[in-house]
Design a protein around this motif. Structure first.
Motif, PDB file in Angstrom:
ATOM      1  N   HIS A 173       0.806  -1.226   0.000  1.00  0.00           N
ATOM      2  CA  HIS A 173       0.000   0.000   0.000  1.00  0.00           C
ATOM      3  C   HIS A 173       0.835   1.270   0.000  1.00  0.00           C
ATOM      4  CE1 HIS A 173      -3.759  -2.141   0.361  1.00  0.00           C
ATOM      5  NE2 HIS A 173      -3.153  -2.938   1.239  1.00  0.00           N
ATOM      6  N   GLY A 174       1.889   1.302   0.804  1.00  0.00           N
ATOM      7  CA  GLY A 174       2.678   2.517   0.916  1.00  0.00           C
ATOM      8  C   GLY A 174       3.583   2.766  -0.271  1.00  0.00           C
ATOM      9  N   ILE A 175       4.297   1.733  -0.727  1.00  0.00           N
ATOM     10  CA  ILE A 175       5.274   1.920  -1.804  1.00  0.00           C
ATOM     11  C   ILE A 175       4.644   1.698  -3.179  1.00  0.00           C
ATOM     12  CG2 ILE A 175       7.408   1.011  -2.810  1.00  0.00           C
ATOM     13  CD1 ILE A 175       8.397   0.596   0.079  1.00  0.00           C
ATOM     14  N   CYS A 176       3.997   0.570  -3.366  1.00  0.00           N
ATOM     15  CA  CYS A 176       3.468   0.253  -4.696  1.00  0.00           C
ATOM     16  C   CYS A 176       2.259   1.101  -5.078  1.00  0.00           C
ATOM     17  CB  CYS A 176       3.103  -1.229  -4.778  1.00  0.00           C
ATOM     18  SG  CYS A 176       4.541  -2.295  -4.676  1.00  0.00           S
ATOM     19  N   LEU A 177       1.349   1.287  -4.144  1.00  0.00           N
ATOM     20  CA  LEU A 177       0.121   2.028  -4.460  1.00  0.00           C
ATOM     21  C   LEU A 177       0.176   3.491  -4.046  1.00  0.00           C
ATOM     22  CD1 LEU A 177      -2.520  -0.680  -3.468  1.00  0.00           C
ATOM     23  CD2 LEU A 177      -1.661  -0.132  -5.747  1.00  0.00           C
ATOM     24  N   GLY A 178       1.150   3.863  -3.224  1.00  0.00           N
ATOM     25  CA  GLY A 178       1.271   5.247  -2.788  1.00  0.00           C
ATOM     26  C   GLY A 178       0.108   5.721  -1.947  1.00  0.00           C
ATOM     27  N   ARG A 179      -0.485   4.809  -1.213  1.00  0.00           N
ATOM     28  CA  ARG A 179      -1.644   5.135  -0.371  1.00  0.00           C
ATOM     29  C   ARG A 179      -1.232   5.233   1.093  1.00  0.00           C
ATOM     30  NH1 ARG A 179      -5.859   0.706  -2.757  1.00  0.00           N
ATOM     31  NH2 ARG A 179      -6.162   1.698  -4.775  1.00  0.00           N
ATOM     32  N   PRO A 180      -2.061   5.908   1.882  1.00  0.00           N
ATOM     33  CA  PRO A 180      -1.820   5.889   3.333  1.00  0.00           C
ATOM     34  C   PRO A 180      -1.838   4.442   3.825  1.00  0.00           C
ATOM     35  CG  PRO A 180      -3.498   7.501   2.773  1.00  0.00           C
ATOM     36  CD  PRO A 180      -3.216   6.708   1.524  1.00  0.00           C
ATOM     37  N   THR A 181      -1.024   4.159   4.798  1.00  0.00           N
ATOM     38  CA  THR A 181      -0.874   2.789   5.264  1.00  0.00           C
ATOM     39  C   THR A 181      -0.747   2.751   6.784  1.00  0.00           C
ATOM     40  OG1 THR A 181       0.569   0.854   5.127  1.00  0.00           O
ATOM     41  CG2 THR A 181       1.609   2.957   4.782  1.00  0.00           C
ATOM     42  N   ALA A 182      -1.015   1.586   7.346  1.00  0.00           N
ATOM     43  CA  ALA A 182      -0.862   1.381   8.786  1.00  0.00           C
ATOM     44  C   ALA A 182       0.603   1.185   9.160  1.00  0.00           C
ATOM     45  CB  ALA A 182      -1.687   0.175   9.230  1.00  0.00           C
TER      46      ALA A 182
END
Length: 81
Positions: free
Chosen positions: A48-57
Motif C-alpha cells: 500500500h505505501g510503496i506500490c500504491l502510494g496510499r496511506p498505510t498502517a
C-alpha cells in the motif's frame, strides 16, 4: 487482511524481482526482523505505501527503511542456488 497483504507482497517480489515464493517469504520475514516490525506491517508498507502510494498502517520509519532495502534488492537477497 494480514494473510491477503502478505500474499500480495510475496507476489510483488516474485513478479518484479523474479524471486521464488519461498525466498520472497523469507525476505519479508528478514526485513521485518531488520525493521523491528511484524511481517504484515512490512507487507502493508510494500503493497500500500510503496506500490500504491496510499496511506498505510505501516509506521513511517519502517516504510523508509523498506524503501532503502528495496533499492538494494535483489543484490542483497539470499536466493536459492
Amino acid at each position: 487482511m494480514e494473510s491477503a497483504v502478505l500474499q500480495q507482497a510475496v507476489g510483488i517480489l516474485m513478479d518484479w524481482y523474479g524471486v521464488p515464493p519461498e525466498a520472497a517469504i523469507e525476505q519479508l520475514e528478514q526485513w521485518a526482523t531488520d525493521c523491528g516490525a511484524a511481517s504484515w506491517e512490512v507487507a502493508e508498507g510494500l503493497v500500500h505505501g510503496i506500490c500504491l502510494g496510499r496511506p498505510t498502517a505501516c509506521r513511517e520509519e519502517v516504510l523508509r527503511h523498506l524503501e532503502q532495502l528495496l533499492r538494494q534488492f535483489p543484490a542483497t537477497a539470499q536466493l536459492p542456488d
